[in-house]
Structure formats: structure tokens, C-alpha cells
Scaffold this active site. Structure first.
Site, PDB file in Angstrom:
ATOM      1  N   HIS A   1      -1.404   5.331   1.592  1.00  0.00           N
ATOM      2  CA  HIS A   1      -1.739   4.325   2.591  1.00  0.00           C
ATOM      3  C   HIS A   1      -1.908   4.986   3.953  1.00  0.00           C
ATOM      4  CE1 HIS A   1      -0.024   0.662   0.193  1.00  0.00           C
ATOM      5  NE2 HIS A   1      -0.952   1.345  -0.470  1.00  0.00           N
TER       6      HIS A   1
ATOM      7  N   CYS B   1       5.420   1.036   2.982  1.00  0.00           N
ATOM      8  CA  CYS B   1       5.118   1.607   4.296  1.00  0.00           C
ATOM      9  C   CYS B   1       6.066   1.074   5.362  1.00  0.00           C
ATOM     10  CB  CYS B   1       3.671   1.334   4.678  1.00  0.00           C
ATOM     11  SG  CYS B   1       2.494   2.260   3.662  1.00  0.00           S
TER      12      CYS B   1
ATOM     13  N   GLU C   1      -0.588   4.309   6.785  1.00  0.00           N
ATOM     14  CA  GLU C   1       0.690   4.538   7.469  1.00  0.00           C
ATOM     15  C   GLU C   1       1.403   5.760   6.885  1.00  0.00           C
ATOM     16  OE1 GLU C   1       0.015   0.026   7.029  1.00  0.00           O
ATOM     17  OE2 GLU C   1      -0.295   1.832   5.833  1.00  0.00           O
TER      18      GLU C   1
ATOM     19  N   CYS D   1       2.492  -2.703   4.001  1.00  0.00           N
ATOM     20  CA  CYS D   1       3.153  -3.195   2.786  1.00  0.00           C
ATOM     21  C   CYS D   1       4.649  -2.866   2.867  1.00  0.00           C
ATOM     22  CB  CYS D   1       2.530  -2.530   1.556  1.00  0.00           C
ATOM     23  SG  CYS D   1       2.939  -0.776   1.392  1.00  0.00           S
TER      24      CYS D   1
END
Length: 153
Positions: A80, A111, A82, A108
Site C-alpha cells: 500500500h 496501514c 502508506e 486500511c
């Protein structure tokens, strides 16, 4: 001719959309940046680890398996946005503790937990994500998070 100047938050959020254009994910393009003291510390977008084939090239396993968005994150070639911020900051010896994170999409749960442990202060995002536990944990940790839509030009 007078032009309205962007606020710092709008400026950084717009940059996240530029970063997202590097994404190699076929399902959702996401960009994120870490900012502290009005300086960009690290950027990240979602995609496969460096040097590996991208979903753009080999297809999307999650799509092939008909996995809904927000489920079974471990069945994906990509990191992801992040996560890539955290990795890039670590590789370059940059602390993101005390920073503000700007994301095109709300982080999410995975993260969010990582950003909590990195001791970020604030997260701004421009698109929601159906993850109530992530929101609850951010509140419990005292990490501010706020929807910040990108204004139209």
C-alpha cells in the site's frame, strides 16, 4: 489576474494525486505523502516491491480470485502507498514520527496500525474506505484523521 492560493493542506493533498499516478495497481490507484514542518519527507504509491513484476504486467491475483475490496490484503503483489512511505523513510534514515500523512484513500487497518506505531500525528484522506476498525484504532491512539476532499479546479 488574481489567483486564489492553495492552502497547505490542499497543496499536499493534490500532490498525493500526482504520486498516485505512479501506481501499478489495476484495481485502485493510491498515493500518499508524509509531511513535517512543511517539508515532504517521503512519498509512496501502491504497487509491487521494487524490481518485481507489476500487476500491470502480470495481472491482478485478487481480481482473478474474485476477492472483494478491503479483504484478504495478503493476497496481493503490491504494498500500500502508506507502507511504501514507511519503507522509503526507513531506507533513507528519515523519521516520520510527528508527521502528517496525506492519502488519496483512507488507510486500511494494516496501514493504520503501522502509522500508529510510527507515531504520526494526523492523517488526511480524500476518499473513504470501509474499515471501521481502522478508524476506531486511530481514535484510540489519538491520531487525528480527517476527510479532506480535493477541490475541483
Amino acid at each position: 489576474m488574481s489567483q486564489e492560493r492553495l492552502s497547505w493542506d490542499e497543496y499536499y493533498m493534490r500532490i498525493t494525486y500526482l504520486v498516485a499516478r505512479r501506481s501499478t495497481c489495476l484495481r485502485r490507484t493510491v498515493g500518499a505523502i508524509a509531511v513535517k514542518d512543511k517539508r515532504i519527507l517521503a512519498t509512496g504509491y501502491n504497487g509491487a516491491p521494487a524490481g518485481l513484476e507489476h500487476c500491470l504486467d502480470v495481472g491482478c491475483l485478487r481480481h482473478k480470485l474474485n476477492i472483494p475490496s478491503g479483504e484478504r490484503h495478503e493476497l496481493c503483489r503490491g504494498l500500500h502507498a502508506e507502507q511504501n512511505i514507511i519503507v522509503q523513510a526507513a531506507i533513507h534514515g528519515i523519521s516520520i514520527s510527528g508527521s502528517t500523512i496525506y492519502c488519496t484513500t483512507q488507510p486500511c487497518l494494516i496501514c493504520s496500525k503501522m502509522l500508529i506505531n510510527c507515531k504520526v500525528n494526523q492523517i488526511y484522506f480524500s476518499q473513504g474506505y470501509p474499515d471501521q476498525l481502522a478508524q476506531d484504532m486511530l481514535v484510540e491512539a489519538g491520531v487525528g484523521f480527517e476527510l479532506l476532499p480535493v477541490p475541483e479546479d
